[in-house]
Design a protein around this motif. Structure first.
Motif, short mmCIF file in Angstrom:
data_model
loop_
_atom_site.label_atom_id
_atom_site.label_comp_id
_atom_site.label_asym_id
_atom_site.label_seq_id
_atom_site.Cartn_x
_atom_site.Cartn_y
_atom_site.Cartn_z
N TRP A 32 66.58 -50.47 71.49
CA TRP A 32 67.80 -50.94 70.84
C TRP A 32 68.87 -49.84 70.81
O TRP A 32 70.06 -50.11 71.03
CB TRP A 32 67.50 -51.41 69.42
CG TRP A 32 66.98 -52.82 69.35
CD1 TRP A 32 65.72 -53.21 68.99
CD2 TRP A 32 67.69 -54.02 69.65
NE1 TRP A 32 65.60 -54.58 69.05
CE2 TRP A 32 66.78 -55.10 69.46
CE3 TRP A 32 69.00 -54.28 70.08
CZ2 TRP A 32 67.16 -56.43 69.67
CZ3 TRP A 32 69.36 -55.61 70.30
CH2 TRP A 32 68.46 -56.65 70.09
N PHE A 33 68.46 -48.60 70.57
CA PHE A 33 69.42 -47.49 70.59
C PHE A 33 70.03 -47.33 71.98
O PHE A 33 71.24 -47.11 72.14
CB PHE A 33 68.73 -46.18 70.17
CG PHE A 33 68.53 -46.04 68.69
CD1 PHE A 33 69.48 -46.51 67.80
CD2 PHE A 33 67.40 -45.43 68.17
CE1 PHE A 33 69.31 -46.39 66.43
CE2 PHE A 33 67.23 -45.30 66.80
CZ PHE A 33 68.17 -45.78 65.93
N PHE A 34 69.19 -47.42 73.01
CA PHE A 34 69.69 -47.31 74.38
C PHE A 34 70.67 -48.43 74.71
O PHE A 34 71.74 -48.20 75.29
CB PHE A 34 68.53 -47.33 75.37
CG PHE A 34 68.96 -47.52 76.79
CD1 PHE A 34 69.57 -46.48 77.49
CD2 PHE A 34 68.78 -48.74 77.44
CE1 PHE A 34 69.99 -46.65 78.80
CE2 PHE A 34 69.20 -48.91 78.74
CZ PHE A 34 69.81 -47.87 79.44
N LEU A 35 70.32 -49.66 74.33
CA LEU A 35 71.20 -50.80 74.62
C LEU A 35 72.52 -50.69 73.87
O LEU A 35 73.58 -51.07 74.40
CB LEU A 35 70.49 -52.10 74.25
CG LEU A 35 69.22 -52.43 75.05
CD1 LEU A 35 68.63 -53.75 74.58
CD2 LEU A 35 69.50 -52.46 76.54
N LEU A 36 72.47 -50.15 72.67
CA LEU A 36 73.71 -49.95 71.91
C LEU A 36 74.62 -48.96 72.62
O LEU A 36 75.83 -49.20 72.75
CB LEU A 36 73.38 -49.46 70.50
CG LEU A 36 74.58 -49.24 69.55
CD1 LEU A 36 75.32 -50.55 69.33
CD2 LEU A 36 74.12 -48.66 68.23
N SER A 37 74.06 -47.85 73.09
CA SER A 37 74.87 -46.86 73.80
C SER A 37 75.40 -47.44 75.11
O SER A 37 76.55 -47.18 75.49
CB SER A 37 74.04 -45.61 74.08
OG SER A 37 72.96 -45.89 74.97
N ASP A 38 74.59 -48.25 75.79
CA ASP A 38 75.04 -48.87 77.04
C ASP A 38 76.13 -49.90 76.77
O ASP A 38 77.04 -50.09 77.60
CB ASP A 38 73.85 -49.53 77.73
CG ASP A 38 73.88 -49.37 79.24
OD1 ASP A 38 74.62 -48.48 79.72
OD2 ASP A 38 73.16 -50.10 79.94
N ALA A 39 76.06 -50.57 75.63
CA ALA A 39 77.10 -51.53 75.27
C ALA A 39 78.44 -50.83 75.09
O ALA A 39 79.49 -51.37 75.47
CB ALA A 39 76.70 -52.26 73.99
N PHE A 40 78.42 -49.64 74.52
CA PHE A 40 79.66 -48.86 74.38
C PHE A 40 80.25 -48.54 75.75
O PHE A 40 81.48 -48.58 75.94
CB PHE A 40 79.39 -47.57 73.61
CG PHE A 40 79.12 -47.77 72.14
CD1 PHE A 40 79.78 -48.77 71.44
CD2 PHE A 40 78.22 -46.97 71.46
CE1 PHE A 40 79.55 -48.96 70.08
CE2 PHE A 40 77.98 -47.16 70.11
CZ PHE A 40 78.64 -48.16 69.42
N THR A 41 79.39 -48.20 76.71
CA THR A 41 79.87 -47.87 78.05
C THR A 41 80.53 -49.07 78.71
O THR A 41 81.65 -48.96 79.24
CB THR A 41 78.70 -47.37 78.94
OG1 THR A 41 78.06 -46.27 78.30
CG2 THR A 41 79.20 -46.96 80.31
N PHE A 42 79.86 -50.20 78.68
CA PHE A 42 80.44 -51.41 79.28
C PHE A 42 81.71 -51.84 78.54
O PHE A 42 82.67 -52.31 79.17
CB PHE A 42 79.42 -52.54 79.28
CG PHE A 42 78.51 -52.54 80.47
CD1 PHE A 42 78.96 -52.91 81.73
CD2 PHE A 42 77.18 -52.15 80.33
CE1 PHE A 42 78.12 -52.91 82.83
CE2 PHE A 42 76.33 -52.15 81.44
CZ PHE A 42 76.80 -52.53 82.69
N SER A 43 81.73 -51.67 77.23
CA SER A 43 82.93 -52.02 76.46
C SER A 43 84.12 -51.17 76.89
O SER A 43 85.23 -51.68 77.06
CB SER A 43 82.66 -51.84 74.96
OG SER A 43 81.65 -52.70 74.52
#
Length: 247
Positions: A32-43
């Protein structure tokens, strides 16, 4: 006195660690932490696309009279209207719609794989993981064709007067301002890399399921963890599809 001792002992155990928040395992929490950080990148990428998109001049005529020009941002349904084996037939956004459907279906098969894992159904996990892998490979194949068509370009007659470019590259393209192609390659390529990585991980999990690794562990939690990643990749594509193909 005995009750007080029990409370102290319980509080001591809490602060000593060993208890996962919301009873989530360490592996899922880290995912979940990794996906959150990846979501910031895509955003950040999609916000950048939006800012650059609306900093360029928009086409003000009718869709029927639209032509590709370096002066205005292209209309998506005029750029992405080709379908394999149907040369010359204009089907706006049909092919990318098929791609999106395939990826969404692969997310459904991943849900079924996770559900089979919860029931300790080894054969079910193998079957649905295989279908998920197949869906990811088909999506990547579709994206490769779309890139190839985008690079080679549309009919030169669709260009505005004075626009002699054909096809798309990182520095110039037939369809419109250079930023359009550069952002298309970067964002869809970045997402494609995530799909490719997901296919590789899914294959590893499929192999481990076939040789009985998870049965020896007594659980199929790893299937659930890679499922979280795969659902994230599908969700991100919905936003990429909206920004690039619909707006």
């Amino acid at each position: 006195m005995a009750e007080s001792a029990v409370i102290v002992e319980e509080n001591k155990n809490i602060w000593e660690g060993g208890q996962s928040p919301m009873k989530v395992s360490y592996g899922k929490l880290m995912m979940w932490f990794f996906l959150l950080s990846d979501a910031f990148t895509f955003s950040a990428l999609l916000i950048t696309y939006g800012l650059i998109r609306f900093s360029h001049q928009a086409y003000e005529g009718t869709v029927e009279n639209f032509t590709f020009s370096q002066e205005w941002w292209p209309i998506p349904e005029k750029v992405f209207e080709a379908v394999p084996f149907l040369h010359g037939v204009e089907l706006p956004l049909v092919f990318v719609g098929i791609m999106t459907f395939i990826l969404i279906v692969s997310s459904v098969t991943m849900v079924l794989a996770v559900e089979a894992g919860e029931r300790m159904d080894r054969k079910g996990v193998e079957k649905w993981m295989l279908w998920t892998i197949l869906g990811g490979l088909v999506f990547l194949g579709c994206q490769a064709w779309e890139w190839s068509h985008f690079i080679h370009g549309a009919d030169i007659s669709k260009n505005a007067v004075g626009n002699f470019l054909q096809g798309a590259g990182l520095t110039q393209n037939q369809y419109g301002p250079p930023n359009f192609a550069a952002l298309f390659f970067f964002i869809t390529g970045f997402h494609g890399f995530h799909v490719f990585s997901g296919v590789l991980i899914n294959f590893i999990i499929f192999y481990q399921a076939t040789v009985g690794v998870f049965e020896k562990r007594g659980h199929y939690e790893m299937v659930e963890k890679v499922g979280l990643y795969w659902h994230f990749v599908d969700l991100v594509w919905v936003f990429v599809f909206t920004f690039f193909y619909l707006v």
